[in-house]
Design an enzyme around this catalytic site. Sequence first.
Site, PDB file in Angstrom:
ATOM      1  N   GLU A 116      25.141 -21.567  -8.476  1.00  0.00           N
ATOM      2  CA  GLU A 116      24.521 -22.126  -9.672  1.00  0.00           C
ATOM      3  C   GLU A 116      23.399 -21.185 -10.079  1.00  0.00           C
ATOM      4  O   GLU A 116      22.738 -20.613  -9.220  1.00  0.00           O
ATOM      5  CB  GLU A 116      23.921 -23.520  -9.417  1.00  0.00           C
ATOM      6  CG  GLU A 116      24.928 -24.603  -9.109  1.00  0.00           C
ATOM      7  CD  GLU A 116      25.255 -24.686  -7.627  1.00  0.00           C
ATOM      8  OE1 GLU A 116      26.276 -25.297  -7.295  1.00  0.00           O
ATOM      9  OE2 GLU A 116      24.499 -24.138  -6.803  1.00  0.00           O
ATOM     10  N   TYR A 128      26.014 -11.486 -11.909  1.00  0.00           N
ATOM     11  CA  TYR A 128      27.116 -12.259 -11.337  1.00  0.00           C
ATOM     12  C   TYR A 128      28.428 -11.950 -12.057  1.00  0.00           C
ATOM     13  O   TYR A 128      29.480 -11.862 -11.410  1.00  0.00           O
ATOM     14  CB  TYR A 128      26.804 -13.751 -11.381  1.00  0.00           C
ATOM     15  CG  TYR A 128      25.562 -14.136 -10.611  1.00  0.00           C
ATOM     16  CD1 TYR A 128      25.218 -13.507  -9.416  1.00  0.00           C
ATOM     17  CD2 TYR A 128      24.702 -15.119 -11.084  1.00  0.00           C
ATOM     18  CE1 TYR A 128      24.071 -13.854  -8.715  1.00  0.00           C
ATOM     19  CE2 TYR A 128      23.561 -15.479 -10.387  1.00  0.00           C
ATOM     20  CZ  TYR A 128      23.251 -14.839  -9.213  1.00  0.00           C
ATOM     21  OH  TYR A 128      22.106 -15.179  -8.521  1.00  0.00           O
TER      22      TYR A 128
END
Length: 186
Positions: A116, A128
């Site tokens: 998250e 990411y």
Amino acid sequence: MAAAREIIGPLAVQIVPMRRRHLRSVVRIEAQVYPRPWSHSLFVSELALRSSRAYFVAKVGRDVVGYAGLMMSMTDGHVTTIAVDPAWHRHHIGTRLLLGLAREGVARGASALTLEVRLSNHGAQEMYKRFGFTAVGVRKGYYGDTGEDALVMWAYETDRAPYQRLLAGLEGRIDGTTVYERPKGW
């Protein structure tokens, strides 16, 4: 502690398993980067869960400049935390840490990775994405300190050759050297 701006030439970074002796530095970084930092005792309890957790620190010389953690759940690896001392941003410390986590997850049987990230943290989201993570949903009010939503991201088929080539390509674009030490006896 040596400041990042004092470094001249390629950087040599060690990614080593987090140990209790690193926690003073880890907690200091944690307090700098998170509005509601984890406590020393929380890190101690996480380190005790060796069969399902892997925590690493990034060191330049003797200084801890970042850290990251992974929690295994069956064949999924969940990135629990990743942080870099603000003085060491833009030196690929986070990339090196995430490379270590991804490889550790695969070594422990992960075929997927998840995490998250704050919706407002676009820099982390971009990193990411370079690691093959894609957004799959939003957790409303996930961050209790501000009520901010979290973007849920997943990287799939991390145990396959194409993902390993992706990791090798990311590592090949980092200047300097990185030495990775795996945890013993997990």
